[in-house]
Design an enzyme around this catalytic site. Structure first.
Site, PDB file in Angstrom:
ATOM      1  N   GLY A 233      25.814  36.405  42.834  1.00  0.00           N
ATOM      2  CA  GLY A 233      26.997  35.335  42.874  1.00  0.00           C
ATOM      3  C   GLY A 233      26.670  33.714  41.318  1.00  0.00           C
ATOM      4  CD  GLU A 268      22.297  42.280  47.075  1.00  0.00           C
ATOM      5  OE1 GLU A 268      23.395  40.941  47.654  1.00  0.00           O
ATOM      6  OE2 GLU A 268      21.627  42.660  48.063  1.00  0.00           O
ATOM      7  CE1 TYR A 311      38.779  35.527  47.682  1.00  0.00           C
ATOM      8  CE2 TYR A 311      39.438  36.544  45.759  1.00  0.00           C
ATOM      9  CZ  TYR A 311      39.166  36.146  46.606  1.00  0.00           C
ATOM     10  OH  TYR A 311      38.926  37.868  47.246  1.00  0.00           O
ATOM     11  CB  CYS A 338      59.671  41.115  47.140  1.00  0.00           C
ATOM     12  SG  CYS A 338      59.818  42.502  45.712  1.00  0.00           S
TER      13      CYS A 338
HETATM   14  N1  LLP Z   1      26.094  40.925  46.773  1.00  0.00           N
HETATM   15  C1  LLP Z   1      26.767  40.276  48.321  1.00  0.00           C
HETATM   16  C2  LLP Z   1      25.650  40.312  49.529  1.00  0.00           C
HETATM   17  C3  LLP Z   1      28.044  40.009  48.267  1.00  0.00           C
HETATM   18  O1  LLP Z   1      29.065  39.322  49.392  1.00  0.00           O
HETATM   19  C4  LLP Z   1      28.273  39.641  47.187  1.00  0.00           C
HETATM   20  C5  LLP Z   1      29.725  39.784  47.015  1.00  0.00           C
HETATM   21  C6  LLP Z   1      27.788  40.138  45.762  1.00  0.00           C
HETATM   22  C7  LLP Z   1      26.306  40.366  46.153  1.00  0.00           C
HETATM   23  C8  LLP Z   1      28.337  39.896  44.732  1.00  0.00           C
HETATM   24  O2  LLP Z   1      28.654  38.556  44.102  1.00  0.00           O
HETATM   25  P1  LLP Z   1      28.946  38.214  42.666  1.00  0.00           P
HETATM   26  O3  LLP Z   1      28.124  38.400  41.501  1.00  0.00           O
HETATM   27  O4  LLP Z   1      30.107  39.214  42.016  1.00  0.00           O
HETATM   28  O5  LLP Z   1      29.518  36.947  42.654  1.00  0.00           O
HETATM   29  N2  LLP Z   1      36.458  38.875  45.253  1.00  0.00           N
HETATM   30  C9  LLP Z   1      36.550  37.840  45.068  1.00  0.00           C
HETATM   31  C10 LLP Z   1      34.584  37.282  45.400  1.00  0.00           C
HETATM   32  C11 LLP Z   1      34.272  38.599  46.147  1.00  0.00           C
HETATM   33  C12 LLP Z   1      32.884  38.474  46.594  1.00  0.00           C
HETATM   34  C13 LLP Z   1      32.632  39.189  47.469  1.00  0.00           C
HETATM   35  N3  LLP Z   1      30.390  39.350  47.919  1.00  0.00           N
HETATM   36  C14 LLP Z   1      36.696  37.094  43.942  1.00  0.00           C
HETATM   37  O6  LLP Z   1      37.596  37.749  43.427  1.00  0.00           O
HETATM   38  O7  LLP Z   1      36.443  35.779  43.353  1.00  0.00           O
END
Ligand code: LLP
Length: 404
Positions: A233, A268, A311, A338
């Protein structure tokens, strides 16, 4: 990424040499930047010494996974396919965690047979399914339970995951019940409490709140978890105005947490490793005069980069060649698909643009190609990596014939 004599360079590599050789759209990554991001996380969390499991969903290109593996990272996967891919990239099973609300039996069976570090379960039904399969296979499986801490991540609602209305994890009450089920099982070992409150988090306060809840739940459970998996996150600076998460503050809060709870931290991260390492190179097909603005129609579209349409996400768009002359027009950058949501940005006071000019869409390394599709029967773009000032092909452009 800098302009030298008004021409854009990545790691001293002239981007126009790529457009001379290959057709756009092109995803172009920097290996140097990937390594820098990993080092940056390791440096900030040195005192915590976490296991960093790269969230594969952000970008699952096999060659990139191999590079990430070389930096000793583990992986966070959310499907059997991702698990197969990270094993193929050579990541050790004991550095892999499996998250997700809907793991099917085959995926659980596969994960168990590969002896991965943890299956992080998200419901009672999943726990019972894991137990059933483990029993059948005569195995003892290490599991985590994902807590939904009901914490507002203060990010886009579409990418918030830690509030009670979200489908992820289980609330405190269920969490405590599930602990007892796992404790009684002969085929499961409870090792981990996991949380993940959302993505693109720029303020450390939501993490602080999340840690408070985790702390409380650990106390209530009276259980010694070997691992606490804090998810990912960590947000990045899409606006290019230094608005990124304060990792020092986040680290300090975790250090305090560890003084009370002696355990190994797992992260993660996806976006913070790969997000700002890539650009999408695109060419202007046409410029069309519209009502009050000009539509700059690019050869990249929502099928190549979905985030703005999905988003309302913002990505900076900069010219490949800078010129001084400004346009008096408002420009809206759109793709050829489109759909009215196939639009990237609307800008004022931009430099004067011409058809066939190249533009660069920034920070597309995370959830760029991984969210791409073949909508409108459009082939997926070429992906290249700048590695020691040379170009390596990561993935060829799909041929239209592949899509028949
Ligand atoms: N761990 C879990 C359980 C997750 O669901 C996610 C992301 C991460 C780790 C990694 O999160 P990060 O460090 O990348 O923020 N498609 C969206 C983002 C969806 C994230 C889903 N889960 C976007 O383009 O912003």
């Amino acid at each position: 990424m800098i302009y030298k004599k008004n021409k854009l360079k990545i790691d001293r590599f002239d981007i126009s040499s790529i457009t001379k050789k290959y057709k756009t759209p092109i995803y172009c990554y920097s290996l140097k930047k990937i390594k820098e991001n990993i080092q940056n996380l390791k440096k900030h969390f040195k005192k915590i010494n976490p296991l960093i499991c790269y969230a594969v969903k952000a970008n699952s290109n096999l060659k990139l996974l191999k590079e990430i593996k070389k930096n000793n990272l583990g992986a966070d996967v959310v499907s059997g396919g991702e698990l197969m891919k990270v094993l193929k990239a050579g990541i050790k099973p004991k550095k892999i965690v499996f998250s997700g609300v809907g793991k099917i039996s085959e995926e659980i069976e596969y994960a168990i047979s590969k002896n991965i570090l943890l299956i992080n379960a998200e419901s009672k039904s999943e726990i019972l399914e894991i137990e059933k399969i483990a029993k059948k296979k005569k195995k003892i499986v290490d599991v985590g339970i994902r807590l939904n801490p009901n914490t507002d991540a203060k990010t886009l609602t579409q990418i918030s995951t830690g509030k009670k209305e979200n489908k992820f994890g289980v609330d405190q009450k269920v969490f405590l019940k599930l602990i007892n089920i796992v404790k009684k099982s002969k085929n499961m070992n409870l090792k981990c409490l996991s949380v993940h409150i959302g993505s693109q988090i720029l303020n450390h306060k939501p993490y602080q709140n999340m840690l408070k809840v985790v702390n409380r739940v650990i106390k209530l459970s009276n259980y010694k978890f070997e691992y606490i998996d804090l998810g990912g996150g960590m947000g990045i600076d899409y606006d290019h105005n230094n608005s990124k998460l304060d990792l020092k503050k986040y680290s300090r809060d975790i250090e305090k947490f560890l003084k009370i709870n002696n355990c190994k931290i797992i992260f993660e991260p996806g976006r913070s490793i790969i997000g700002n390492t890539a650009v999408l190179i695109t060419k202007i097909i046409y410029i069309k005069e519209g009502f009050k603005k000009d539509f700059v129609i690019l050869d990249a579209a929502m099928n190549d980069l979905m985030r703005p349409a999905l988003y309302g996400a913002k990505h900076k768009i900069i010219p490949l060649k800078r010129i001084k002359k400004k346009s008096k027009k408002i420009y809206e950058f759109v793709g050829p698909v489109c759909e009215s949501t196939d639009t990237f940005a609307t800008v004022k006071n931009y430099q004067k643009l011409n058809e066939k000019d190249y533009l660069i869409i920034c920070d597309v390394g995370a959830y760029g190609i991984s969210l791409s599709s073949n909508y409108n029967v459009r082939p997926k773009p070429l992906e290249v990596l700048i590695k020691k000032s040379k170009i390596q092909i990561l993935s060829k452009r799909q041929k239209i014939s592949d899509l028949m």
